[in-house]
Write a protein that holds these residues in place. Structure first.
Motif, PDB file in Angstrom:
ATOM      1  N   ARG A  46       0.854  -1.187   0.000  1.00 45.98           N
ATOM      2  CA  ARG A  46       0.000   0.000   0.000  1.00 45.98           C
ATOM      3  C   ARG A  46       0.884   1.229   0.000  1.00 45.98           C
ATOM      4  O   ARG A  46       1.676   1.438   0.927  1.00 45.98           O
ATOM      5  N   LEU A  47       0.735   2.003  -1.039  1.00 43.43           N
ATOM      6  CA  LEU A  47       1.450   3.265  -1.127  1.00 43.43           C
ATOM      7  C   LEU A  47       0.590   4.380  -0.555  1.00 43.43           C
ATOM      8  O   LEU A  47      -0.632   4.370  -0.694  1.00 43.43           O
ATOM      9  N   SER A  48       1.256   5.330   0.068  1.00 45.84           N
ATOM     10  CA  SER A  48       0.578   6.513   0.585  1.00 45.84           C
ATOM     11  C   SER A  48       1.140   7.751  -0.090  1.00 45.84           C
ATOM     12  O   SER A  48       2.318   7.793  -0.447  1.00 45.84           O
ATOM     13  N   CYS A  49       0.306   8.736  -0.242  1.00 43.86           N
ATOM     14  CA  CYS A  49       0.718  10.027  -0.778  1.00 43.86           C
ATOM     15  C   CYS A  49       0.174  11.078   0.176  1.00 43.86           C
ATOM     16  O   CYS A  49      -1.033  11.359   0.178  1.00 43.86           O
ATOM     17  N   ALA A  50       1.071  11.635   0.980  1.00 42.06           N
ATOM     18  CA  ALA A  50       0.682  12.634   1.962  1.00 42.06           C
ATOM     19  C   ALA A  50       0.860  14.020   1.366  1.00 42.06           C
ATOM     20  O   ALA A  50       1.930  14.354   0.840  1.00 42.06           O
ATOM     21  N   ALA A  51      -0.178  14.815   1.472  1.00 37.92           N
ATOM     22  CA  ALA A  51      -0.146  16.163   0.914  1.00 37.92           C
ATOM     23  C   ALA A  51      -0.032  17.201   2.014  1.00 37.92           C
ATOM     24  O   ALA A  51      -0.513  17.009   3.137  1.00 37.92           O
TER      25      ALA A  51
END
Length: 122
Positions: free
Chosen positions: A19-24
């Motif tokens: 699971r990849l996460s992309c935190a903004a």
């Protein structure tokens, strides 16, 4: 300005999951369409999938295996990858574009993360 940071990449065996996460940061992503792209060595960057305001769209190569979701409260987008194959090996990037519309090409996206490496061994 929106800053995006991907995480969650790594080495996994074929058939496994990541699971990849992309935190903004900088802006809330609730008003942005978010895309995932990938680039394998020697190949052009390709569309993986995207999420708008309640809708998603996937490349045929990942449909049924990958799922994109968003948690606006955490300002984060996720890419759940199941049944991984060696051909999924690439650097994965998340991207953002203001507004609800999903695009399958990279040009419309204004903001990009630095990428995270995913390697699937056979």
């Amino acid at each position: 300005q929106v800053q995006l940071v991907e995480s969650g990449g790594g080495l996994v065996q074929a058939g496994g999951s990541l699971r990849l996460s992309c935190a903004a940061s900088g802006r809330t992503i609730s008003s942005y369409a978010m895309g995932w792209f990938r680039q394998a060595p020697g190949k052009e960057r390709e569309f993986v999938g995207a999420i708008g305001f309640g809708n998603t769209y996937y490349a045929d190569s990942v449909k049924g295996r990958f799922t994109i979701s968003r948690d606006n409260a955490k300002n984060t987008v996720y890419l759940q990858m199941n049944s991984l194959k060696p051909e999924d090996t690439a650097v994965y990037y998340c991207a953002a574009r203001s507004g609800p519309y999903i695009y399958t090409t990279s040009t419309p996206y204004n903001y990009w993360g630095q990428g995270t490496q995913v390697t699937v061994s056979s």
